[in-house]
Design an enzyme around this catalytic site. Structure first.
Site, PDB file in Angstrom:
ATOM      1  N   PRO A   2      -0.342  -6.745 -13.205  1.00 44.65           N
ATOM      2  CA  PRO A   2      -0.724  -7.170 -11.861  1.00 44.65           C
ATOM      3  C   PRO A   2       0.004  -8.433 -11.405  1.00 44.65           C
ATOM      4  CG  PRO A   2      -2.631  -7.060 -13.337  1.00 44.65           C
ATOM      5  CD  PRO A   2      -1.416  -6.868 -14.173  1.00 44.65           C
ATOM      6  N   GLU A   3       0.672  -8.332 -10.281  1.00 45.80           N
ATOM      7  CA  GLU A   3       1.221  -9.508  -9.611  1.00 45.80           C
ATOM      8  C   GLU A   3       0.410  -9.679  -8.333  1.00 45.80           C
ATOM      9  OE1 GLU A   3       5.554  -9.467  -9.542  1.00 45.80           O
ATOM     10  OE2 GLU A   3       5.585  -8.212 -11.316  1.00 45.80           O
TER      11      GLU A   3
END
Length: 277
Positions: A2-3
């Site tokens: 996840p960014e």
DNA sequence: GATCTATCCTGGACGC
DNA sequence: TGCGTCCAGGATAGAT
């Protein structure tokens, strides 16, 4: 992994699923997930209502009743799911929040890198090191050319680890750094203080636009990322560099090359992205 | 102070 | 089939 776009997608999903619900009790299966005394955390969380969920960079901030905030970072593979109460636990569930209305909120994390921390609301900017040192959000209002120009002139790093460093700017991770460097035609090992003003201006535009576009697509699904509804994002179909080593560059046709920069797999075009003085 | 490196973790790919 | 090895990577503590 996840960014910012993936974390924002998770936040929006969780708002629809658990906002307004009250924590009845908490089971901590992997103790290291929650920083500090686990038993104390369980007691403190009991009876708190989830009033809102905010985001700062890649951190989720669960705003709970009575001025408490649960700070959550998904790191590599953290995920939240809601399930019917007392659903048999699946592998990799690290924390279970038993909510009212017969709903459980699972925090699952295959690699167990994700961390949570309980703080008094408002003190996270001092007590959570990652938030305390965090740079501006990648928005038109917060991330200015002047700011980038100022910090880049002083840095002796190369550009890729510079952009991954959340104290410079918030939200970028390995995937989107490769993407914005490809878009801006900057070599991942270009020294930061040699990037021209024109390149900084274009880089800033690409960072802001790329993260906004990825958020619209509900993020990128690589490995196991899914949002709070267990749905995959679709931005992986839009990627032009990351994960495309050996494939032709979409601009010039040259095969993309994969190297290691700052211990991270890095894909770039050896013709479009050349180190300059 | 700035920068670099090892560490935390496990699933999947790969070679034998 | 089974085993061993390597790779993936965000944040951070510790080393340089």
């Amino acid at each position: 992994m996840p960014e910012l776009p993936e974390v924002e997608t998770v936040r929006r999903g969780l708002l629809r699923l658990v906002k307004g619900k009250t924590i009845q009790s908490v089971d901590i299966i992997w103790p290291k997930t929650i920083e500090g005394d686990n038993e104390a955390a369980k007691l403190i969380l009991r009876g708190r209502t989830i009033e809102d969920i905010e985001r700062r960079g890649k951190f989720l901030l669960f705003r709970l009743s009575d001025n408490l905030t649960l700070v959550s970072h998904l790191r590599m593979e953290g995920k939240y799911y809601t399930v019917p109460v007392d659903e048999p636990l699946e592998k990799h569930v690290c924390v279970v929040f038993h909510l009212d209305e017969q709903i459980d909120l699972w925090y699952m994390d295959t690699r167990k890198f994700g961390r949570m921390q309980l703080v008094k609301t408002g003190t996270e900017t001092e007590l959570v090191p990652g938030i305390r040192k965090m740079g501006p959000e990648p928005t038109d209002a917060d991330l200015t050319v002047a700011y980038l120009q100022q910090i880049m002139a002083k840095s002796r790093k190369i550009i890729k680890p510079f952009l991954l460093d959340q104290s410079n700017l918030a939200g970028l991770g390995n995937i989107y750094v490769d993407e914005v460097l490809w878009q801006t035609k900057i070599h991942p090992e270009q020294p930061v203080d040699t990037v021209t003003l024109a390149e900084i201006t274009a880089l800033r535009r690409n960072i802001i636009d790329e993260l906004a576009r990825a958020t619209e697509h509900h993020g990128t699904t690589v490995h196991s990322y899914t949002n709070a509804f267990g749905e995959a994002g679709s931005f992986q179909n839009e990627l032009q560099a990351y994960g495309r080593a050996g494939e032709p560059c979409m601009r010039c046709g040259t095969p993309l090359v994969k190297i290691k920069v700052a211990q991270r797999g890095t894909t770039y075009c050896p013709k479009c992205q050349v180190i300059h003085e």
